[in-house]
Design a protein around this motif. Sequence first.
Motif, PDB file in Angstrom:
ATOM      1  N   LEU A  19       0.860  -1.184   0.000  1.00  0.00           N
ATOM      2  CA  LEU A  19       0.000   0.000   0.000  1.00  0.00           C
ATOM      3  C   LEU A  19       0.894   1.230   0.000  1.00  0.00           C
ATOM      4  N   MET A  20       0.597   2.191  -0.870  1.00  0.00           N
ATOM      5  CA  MET A  20       1.342   3.442  -0.925  1.00  0.00           C
ATOM      6  C   MET A  20       0.441   4.554  -0.382  1.00  0.00           C
ATOM      7  N   THR A  21       0.981   5.335   0.558  1.00  0.00           N
ATOM      8  CA  THR A  21       0.247   6.449   1.136  1.00  0.00           C
ATOM      9  C   THR A  21       1.112   7.701   1.076  1.00  0.00           C
ATOM     10  N   ASP A  22       0.491   8.846   1.302  1.00  0.00           N
ATOM     11  CA  ASP A  22       1.277  10.078   1.362  1.00  0.00           C
ATOM     12  C   ASP A  22       0.917  10.855   2.619  1.00  0.00           C
ATOM     13  N   GLY A  23       1.859  11.639   3.070  1.00  0.00           N
ATOM     14  CA  GLY A  23       1.664  12.487   4.233  1.00  0.00           C
ATOM     15  C   GLY A  23       2.593  13.675   4.145  1.00  0.00           C
ATOM     16  N   ILE A  24       2.474  14.594   5.067  1.00  0.00           N
ATOM     17  CA  ILE A  24       3.309  15.793   5.093  1.00  0.00           C
ATOM     18  C   ILE A  24       4.441  15.586   6.098  1.00  0.00           C
ATOM     19  N   SER A  25       5.654  15.897   5.677  1.00  0.00           N
ATOM     20  CA  SER A  25       6.818  15.830   6.551  1.00  0.00           C
ATOM     21  C   SER A  25       7.715  17.021   6.233  1.00  0.00           C
TER      22      SER A  25
ATOM     23  N   ILE B 212       6.126   9.987   0.764  1.00  0.00           N
ATOM     24  CA  ILE B 212       5.412   8.827   0.243  1.00  0.00           C
ATOM     25  C   ILE B 212       5.903   7.604   1.000  1.00  0.00           C
ATOM     26  N   ASP B 213       4.970   6.894   1.624  1.00  0.00           N
ATOM     27  CA  ASP B 213       5.304   5.699   2.409  1.00  0.00           C
ATOM     28  C   ASP B 213       4.801   4.458   1.705  1.00  0.00           C
ATOM     29  N   LEU B 214       5.565   3.373   1.820  1.00  0.00           N
ATOM     30  CA  LEU B 214       5.140   2.066   1.335  1.00  0.00           C
ATOM     31  C   LEU B 214       4.931   1.158   2.537  1.00  0.00           C
ATOM     32  N   TRP B 215       3.844   0.395   2.508  1.00  0.00           N
ATOM     33  CA  TRP B 215       3.463  -0.479   3.615  1.00  0.00           C
ATOM     34  C   TRP B 215       3.288  -1.897   3.117  1.00  0.00           C
TER      35      TRP B 215
ATOM     36  N   LEU C 155      10.853   8.553   0.274  1.00  0.00           N
ATOM     37  CA  LEU C 155      10.484   9.174  -0.997  1.00  0.00           C
ATOM     38  C   LEU C 155       9.749  10.479  -0.712  1.00  0.00           C
ATOM     39  N   PHE C 156      10.155  11.551  -1.370  1.00  0.00           N
ATOM     40  CA  PHE C 156       9.537  12.861  -1.154  1.00  0.00           C
ATOM     41  C   PHE C 156       9.187  13.497  -2.491  1.00  0.00           C
TER      42      PHE C 156
END
Length: 70
Positions: free
Chosen positions: A10-16, A22-25, A37-38
């Motif tokens: 699962l690929m998700t995105d968030g603010i950092s 971009i996170d992979l789970w 990944l940014f």
Amino acid sequence: MEFSPDGATLMTDGISNMSHRIDLWDVASRQRTRDDLFHSDLELTALTFSPDGEIIASGGSSSVELWRRE
């Protein structure tokens, strides 16, 4: 949020730090497997995997960025 073609990731995105991370789970273990990944645009509008699941693409207001899944 986007699932890989095989459904295992699962690929998700968030603010950092004012960037889109971009996170992979791993779906089975529910563990994050990648968080380096940014996307460089201020706006992130799309996330997707290539049909074989090996390339990750993110799109924003003025750019598209590609990475190898590794």
